[in-house]
Structure formats: C-alpha cells, structure tokens
Write an enzyme that holds these catalytic residues in place. Structure first.
Site, short mmCIF file in Angstrom:
data_model
loop_
_atom_site.label_atom_id
_atom_site.label_comp_id
_atom_site.label_asym_id
_atom_site.label_seq_id
_atom_site.Cartn_x
_atom_site.Cartn_y
_atom_site.Cartn_z
N THR A 234 4.26 -0.33 11.48
CA THR A 234 5.32 -1.02 12.12
C THR A 234 5.56 -2.30 11.61
O THR A 234 6.62 -2.57 11.27
CB THR A 234 4.98 -1.14 13.73
OG1 THR A 234 3.75 -1.78 13.70
CG2 THR A 234 4.86 0.22 14.27
N GLY A 235 4.36 -3.09 10.98
CA GLY A 235 4.75 -4.41 10.47
C GLY A 235 5.33 -4.15 9.06
O GLY A 235 6.35 -4.95 8.52
N ASP A 236 5.25 -3.00 8.48
CA ASP A 236 5.71 -2.81 6.88
C ASP A 236 7.19 -2.45 7.20
O ASP A 236 8.06 -2.87 6.43
CB ASP A 236 5.05 -1.62 6.34
CG ASP A 236 3.48 -1.94 6.33
OD1 ASP A 236 3.14 -3.10 5.91
OD2 ASP A 236 2.77 -0.89 6.53
N SER B 63 5.09 -10.31 16.00
CA SER B 63 4.74 -10.13 17.32
C SER B 63 3.71 -11.23 17.74
O SER B 63 2.98 -11.83 16.84
CB SER B 63 3.93 -8.77 17.16
OG SER B 63 2.89 -8.70 16.42
N THR C 21 6.72 -13.17 7.11
CA THR C 21 6.84 -12.24 8.47
C THR C 21 5.35 -12.24 8.80
O THR C 21 4.89 -11.20 9.25
CB THR C 21 7.49 -11.06 8.41
OG1 THR C 21 6.78 -10.15 7.42
CG2 THR C 21 9.03 -11.08 7.99
N ASN D 49 2.13 -11.89 11.79
CA ASN D 49 1.91 -11.89 13.15
C ASN D 49 1.32 -13.14 13.78
O ASN D 49 1.14 -14.02 13.09
CB ASN D 49 1.02 -10.48 13.67
CG ASN D 49 -0.34 -10.48 13.01
OD1 ASN D 49 -1.02 -11.61 12.87
ND2 ASN D 49 -0.68 -9.44 12.39
N GLN D 50 0.93 -13.28 14.96
CA GLN D 50 0.35 -14.21 15.59
C GLN D 50 -0.81 -14.77 14.89
O GLN D 50 -1.13 -15.86 14.58
CB GLN D 50 0.25 -14.11 17.00
CG GLN D 50 -0.44 -15.30 17.77
CD GLN D 50 -0.41 -15.39 19.23
OE1 GLN D 50 0.19 -14.72 19.84
NE2 GLN D 50 -1.27 -16.05 20.00
N SER E 248 0.90 -1.36 -0.05
CA SER E 248 0.09 0.15 -0.08
C SER E 248 0.89 1.27 -0.11
O SER E 248 2.18 1.40 0.23
CB SER E 248 -1.06 0.09 1.30
OG SER E 248 -0.11 -0.12 2.40
N ASP F 242 5.31 -10.18 3.79
CA ASP F 242 4.43 -9.96 4.84
C ASP F 242 3.05 -10.21 4.42
O ASP F 242 2.46 -9.49 3.83
CB ASP F 242 4.68 -8.31 5.23
CG ASP F 242 3.84 -8.11 6.52
OD1 ASP F 242 3.52 -9.01 7.25
OD2 ASP F 242 4.13 -6.88 6.78
#
Length: 318
Positions: A238-240, A201, A162, A164-165, A30, A131
């Site tokens: 933050t993930g990016d 995370s 990558t 997240n949970q 994005s 991601d």
C-alpha cells in the site's frame, strides 16, 4: 551497408537523441514474482495514468516476506551502477521522475545519491519522489545505518517525500503525539530542502480512520490532512501504491496537493475495497483470509486508477 545494419544504427541514433522525457519514470524499489509490492505495485498504476516506467529491482523475491518463506536475490551497489551505466551509454538516462522505495543496504543507498545528481545534470527539472522505507509500528525493516543517509543525503535531494509516522520520527528525532508535533516534524524535513512532505499514515486519527498529513512550500503553500478509513485487515504494497499515485497526480495536477491527496486516497480506497471483497469471497466460512487472497487487486481496479471519484475531502489548515 545492409538494411539490417542501417536500421540498427538509426535505432541507436534515436535512443541517443531522446525527446522530452515528459512522464518518464525511473523506479528503484523491490520486486516480487507473485503479488504486488514495490515495483509490481507501482508500475501498473503509473502506466495506466500515462507514464512510461523503467524499473530497477533493489531485490527480486518470489513473494513478499509476509508469507514467512521466500527465495530470491538482492541487487548490490555495483550491480545497480552496471545497470545504470548501460542506460547512460545508450542515452536512456533522461527521466522526468525518479521514484525510490525499499532499499536494503547503506552502500546501495549511497549510490542512489550519485544517481540523482547525474539525472539532474541530464534533466534539471527531474522530480524525485522518495518513499523512505525504513519500518513501521516501531520496528525497522532495514539496517539502522540507512537512517542518517536518508536524513542527511537523500532527503535534501528529494522533491517529494512520503514517510509514515514512524519513519518521519526516525528522520527527525521527534515524536509525533498530535498534529502540532507532525507539523514540527514536517518543517524539519522542509528545512533540509524538500518541497513536499506527505506523512502517508499516522495514528492521529481515530478507531475508524488513520490520518495523512501533508505540506507543500512550493507554489501555493499548504498544510493539509485527509482521513483514511481503516480496514480490518493488513495489506502489503500500500505504501508503494500510495507513492506512485501521488507522483502521478502531483504531475497531472501541476502540483495541486489537495486534489492529488484526494485522488490518491480515492484510488487507494477503491483498490483496498475490491481486494477485501475478493479475499472474503475466497473465505466463505468467515475464517482468516489467506495472504495470497489479500494481494492488491490492481488489474481489476483499472477503472479506479484511471478515474478516481473522491468522496473524502482534504482539510486545509492555517
């Protein structure tokens, strides 16, 4: 032949005989006009660390959706392939890395499969960092039809993933309640062919910290965790940022997962601390910090990106 035409032909020839694509990234995710998510969050850190980055924006919005109001456009699968066809025709389709983040439709994601396969034909050593942006905290951000495409078609093509949970649970059908559950989820993703898995995370930490869980089956096999101190505010992008930093450091350290995790987390902490300090400075009465004042302070954190100073050590597990 005029000098202008000669220069034009020489330039075209140079494009079509592109040299080694070392540190050249195609990033598909994005974009926002104002703020830092997606490609806006990933591009500057990669450039600072010495990577050329070509960006395709899966969506282009005025600002991130957390503001509650936004305007913009969504790129469809046909438009994606039009852009890529232009790169191909000019010999600009040789990349060392592919990075993908937010993608909002099943048809678009299916075209990414074709794109990865083509890029690997052009450059077999391509490293694909995925991601898989699906959701968080039990909520999907994208149509549920994307989950099986990621699980069955994208993950087997990726070198590094990558999630997240919540995303790891969606991709494996397994719930994560403890570290052994996380290891089982990760092994299921490895079994699909992915070399390196990093759960960016998880809630396996404490009130003070989240826990990232990582595993690699290439080179020196490793299963590791690293603590991520919690902040009293939520940040976007933050993930990016995490995925882009991990891409960079895994390349710069020759796939040293432990060092890459430590440098990535050190940079993240520096950026977030500076962002929070700025937000508080704009809110002297101690009230709620405006979303515009919690946009990542990436430019101001150039030093942390260039030269992170890890203080948190990744723990290696047997």
């Amino acid at each position: 032949m005029t000098s202008r035409l000669l220069i034009s032909r020489l330039a075209a020839s140079s494009c079509c005989t592109m040299a080694d694509p070392s540190r050249r990234v195609l990033s598909i995710q994005s974009h926002v006009v104002s703020g830092y998510v997606g490609n806006k969050s990933a591009s500057f850190p990669l450039q600072v660390l010495g990577f050329e980055i070509d960006a395709i924006n899966s969506v282009q919005f005025s600002n991130h959706t957390g503001y509650g109001y936004w305007k913009g456009q969504v790129l469809n699968d046909s438009e994606l392939m039009d852009l890529f066809e232009g790169l191909k025709r000019n010999g600009l389709d040789k990349y060392s890395h592919l990075l993908t983040g937010y993608i909002g439709s099943a048809s678009f994601l299916s075209k990414v499969v074709d794109l990865v396969q083509h890029l690997r034909q052009v450059y077999p050593d391509l490293v694909y960092v995925c991601d898989p942006v699906l959701g968080d905290n039990g909520f999907l951000y994208v149509p549920k039809e994307l989950v099986p495409i990621y699980r069955d078609n994208i993950i087997p093509l990726a070198n590094i993933v990558t999630p997240n949970q919540f995303e790891a649970e969606l991709l494996t059908g397994e719930k994560i309640h403890n570290l052994e559950d996380a290891r089982r989820c990760i092994n299921l993703l490895h079994a699909k062919g992915c070399e390196t898995i990093v759960l960016s995370s998880t809630d396996l930490g404490s009130d003070d910290h989240l826990l990232a869980v990582a595993s690699s089956v290439v080179g020196e096999k490793m299963f590791a965790t690293i603590k991520i101190p919690r902040f009293p505010h939520n940040f976007t992008g933050t993930g990016d940022l995490f995925a882009s930093l991990l891409l960079a450091w895994m390349s710069l350290t020759n796939k040293d997962l432990k060092v890459s995790l430590e440098k990535t987390i050190a940079t993240m902490q520096g950026v977030l601390k500076r962002t929070l300090e700025f937000g508080k400075s704009k809110t002297p009465d101690g009230g709620n910090i405006a979303k515009a004042h919690l946009e990542l302070r990436l430019i101001q954190s150039k030093g942390d990106i260039e030269n992170p100073k890890p203080t948190i050590v990744a723990e290696i597990h047997s």
